[in-house]
Write an enzyme that holds these catalytic residues in place. Sequence first.
Site, PDB file in Angstrom:
ATOM      1  N   GLY A   1     -12.895  -9.666 105.746  1.00  0.00           N
ATOM      2  CA  GLY A   1     -11.555  -9.369 105.256  1.00  0.00           C
ATOM      3  C   GLY A   1     -10.885 -10.627 104.757  1.00  0.00           C
ATOM      4  O   GLY A   1     -11.537 -11.654 104.518  1.00  0.00           O
TER       5      GLY A   1
ATOM      6  N   ASP B   1       1.405  -4.777 107.349  1.00  0.00           N
ATOM      7  CA  ASP B   1       0.143  -4.528 106.640  1.00  0.00           C
ATOM      8  C   ASP B   1      -0.602  -3.358 107.279  1.00  0.00           C
ATOM      9  O   ASP B   1      -1.816  -3.422 107.505  1.00  0.00           O
ATOM     10  CB  ASP B   1      -0.728  -5.781 106.635  1.00  0.00           C
ATOM     11  CG  ASP B   1      -1.809  -5.727 105.544  1.00  0.00           C
ATOM     12  OD1 ASP B   1      -1.650  -4.925 104.603  1.00  0.00           O
ATOM     13  OD2 ASP B   1      -2.791  -6.476 105.641  1.00  0.00           O
TER      14      ASP B   1
END
Length: 628
Positions: free
Chosen positions: A320, A436
Site C-alpha cells: 500500500g 481514509d
Amino acid sequence: EYSYHLDPTGYPQVFIRRGASAALYRAGPWIWGAGFSGAGNPREDPTYKLTFVMDDNEVTYREDAIDRSVISRFTVSPTGLAQRWTWVDRRQEWVVYLNLPGDICDTYGLCGPYGICTTGNSPSCGCLDRFTPRNYDNWVGADWSDGCVRRSNLSCRGDVFLKYERIKLPDATSSWSNMSMTLEECRVECLRNCNCTAYMQLDVTKRIGCLVWYEDLVDIRSLSPDGQDIYIRMASSESSSKGGNKVVLIVSLASVTGVILITCSIVFLFIRKRKNVRKIEKEVNIYGSRDTDSELPLFDLSVISKATNDFSLGNKLGEGGFGPVYKGILEEGQEIAVKRLSKDSMQGQDEFKNEVIFIAKLQHRNLVRLLGCCIEGDENMLIYEYMPNKSLDIMLFDPKKSTLLSWETRFSIINGIARGLLYLHQDSRLRIIHRDLKASNILLDSEMNPKISDFGMARSFGGNETEAKTRRVVGTYGYMSPEYAIDGLFSIKSDVFSFGVLVLEIVSGKRNRGFSHSDSNLNLLGHAWTLYKEGRSIDLVDSSIGDSFYLAEVTRSIHVALLCVQQNVEDRPNMSSVVLMLGNEGVLAQAKQPGFFMERDVLAGQSSTSTNPASSTNDVTITMPEGR
C-alpha cells in the site's frame, strides 16, 4: 430473525439478538455463586437448576427442572420476547414463568456507556456516581444513547478505583478473565494496563477469580439486593470526593520506583552498545517521549526478519501507500502482519508516528490490534494481528470470492464498521477522524469480523473541536466528502460520508469509482439515489447474494447509507444515530441528494484541489497539495 443464545466471546453471556449482531437483551457475565448477572431468574430458583460449565474444552449452560414431573417450554416470539412457559396441570394451561426482557431496564444499552438504569425512577436512566451526561441536551430529551463521561479525565498513572455495588455487570464481550487470581492481583492487573476500565471478582463464594474490562462500560442497571460489585477506574481527584461508594486507592511506590529506575539507568548506560543508543534516540523522536501510556512492545529486527523468512516474496501479502506488508510467524506460533515503511513511500515518519500513537491507545473489537513496532537503523515497521481473510475489497469486488459474503455476513460487517467508527468519534479516549475509510482499509478476521485499519492519515480532536481545515487533503477519491475534497474541511461527518459510500459498495458489490450503468453516467451513489427515488432500491443488491436476505435490512441499509452521503454536512447523521438506525425499525428521514453523485462531479472536485490532474483509483491513498 431473533435468537436466544450463549455467547462465549470475551466472557460467557446470554443474548437475545436480532439477526447476527443487534443485541436486544443480555444476561451476564456468569458469576460463580450467583449465576448470570442481571438474569431474570432469582439466585435460588425453586423450580429450575442452573448448570454452567466452562473449561478448556467447552462452555455450556443449561436449565433443568428440579422436579422431573414439571413440563416446560422456551419460546422466542417474532418480536424478540423470550419466554419460559410451565404447564400447570390443575389449570390445564401454560403459564408464563419468565419474560425476557422483563422490564425497560432489560433493554440492551438503554442508558449508553456509564449510564445506569433504575426501574421506578423517572426517567429510568441516570449516570453512575461521579459521571455526567455526555450530551446534556440529548439527555434531557430522553435520548440516553450517548451515555455518560467521567467528571475528571483519567491520567493512567495515579488513577484510583471506586467500588460500585449491587449492579448488573456491564457487557463483558471485550474482557479478560483469570480464575486463579485474587481480588488484589486483579486490581494490579487492571492498574498496569491503561486501557483497563474496570475489574471485579468472579467467584463470590470462594472469593477468587478476576474479570477485567477494556472498553467503555455498557448495559448497567441497579439490582438491589441481587447485584454484583465492580471496581471502576477513575481519576485520582475522585478519591477525596464524598459519595456512597467505597474507594480503593492505588498505592504509589514512587520512591522505590525511583531507586529502581536510577539503578537500571546506570546499568543500561554501561551495557548498551552504540547502535542501541541510536535506536533509543530514534524511538524518542518517533514517540515524542519514551514515557508513553501505550507501553507498546518493541520487536528486534532479527525477530521480525526470522518471522517473515527475511521478508521473502512468498510471505508478501501486498503493498500500500505505507509500503509492503508481510505475513510472519513468531517463535511461539503467533501469526502476525508486518507493515514495512518503504524508503520510496509517500507516507513517512509523521504517518508512522500517527499510526503508533493512535492505534496503541485504542482498543475495540472492530479496530485492528497493533502488537508492537520495530524501529532499528533505517527500518520502521508496525506489527499487527494477522487477518486471514485479508481486506474487504479483495473479497467484495471479486466475482468468485464475493459469493462467500452472504447478506448476513455483509450486514454484520456494516454494523461492525459502524460500531468501530462510533468508538473512534465518541467513545475512545481520543476523538479520532480516520480520513481514509475505504474497503481496502477494512480487514476481516477468521470469522469475517471487520477491523478498521490504517490510521496513518487520522486526526484527533480535543475539547469542543468539531471541524478543521487543512491545505493537505489526504484520502481516496470515491470515498471523500465534497467539503473535504474541495475545501479541505473535515469533521466526523467526513467519515460518515465515507461510511455511506462503503455501505453502498457492500450492498451492491460494486466500486463507487469506475461504476458504470448503461442508462446514465452516474456513479454508484447516483445510481443508488435514482433507484431509491423510484422505489427500486432492491435492484442495487449484489446478484451474488441471490435471494437469501432480509428485505427490510437491505432497504434500510441502503436508506441509511444515502442519509450518510447527503451533500450538506448538517443533513448527515452522526455515527451514534447510524448505529441506532441500523439496529431498530423506526421511521427514517427522507434522504436528500447525495454529494458527488455523478462521475464528472468527482473529477471536478479533484481538479479544484489538486495541482496534479492525474486521477486516483479506489485502491490508492493520495495526498494533494493545495494550489496557490
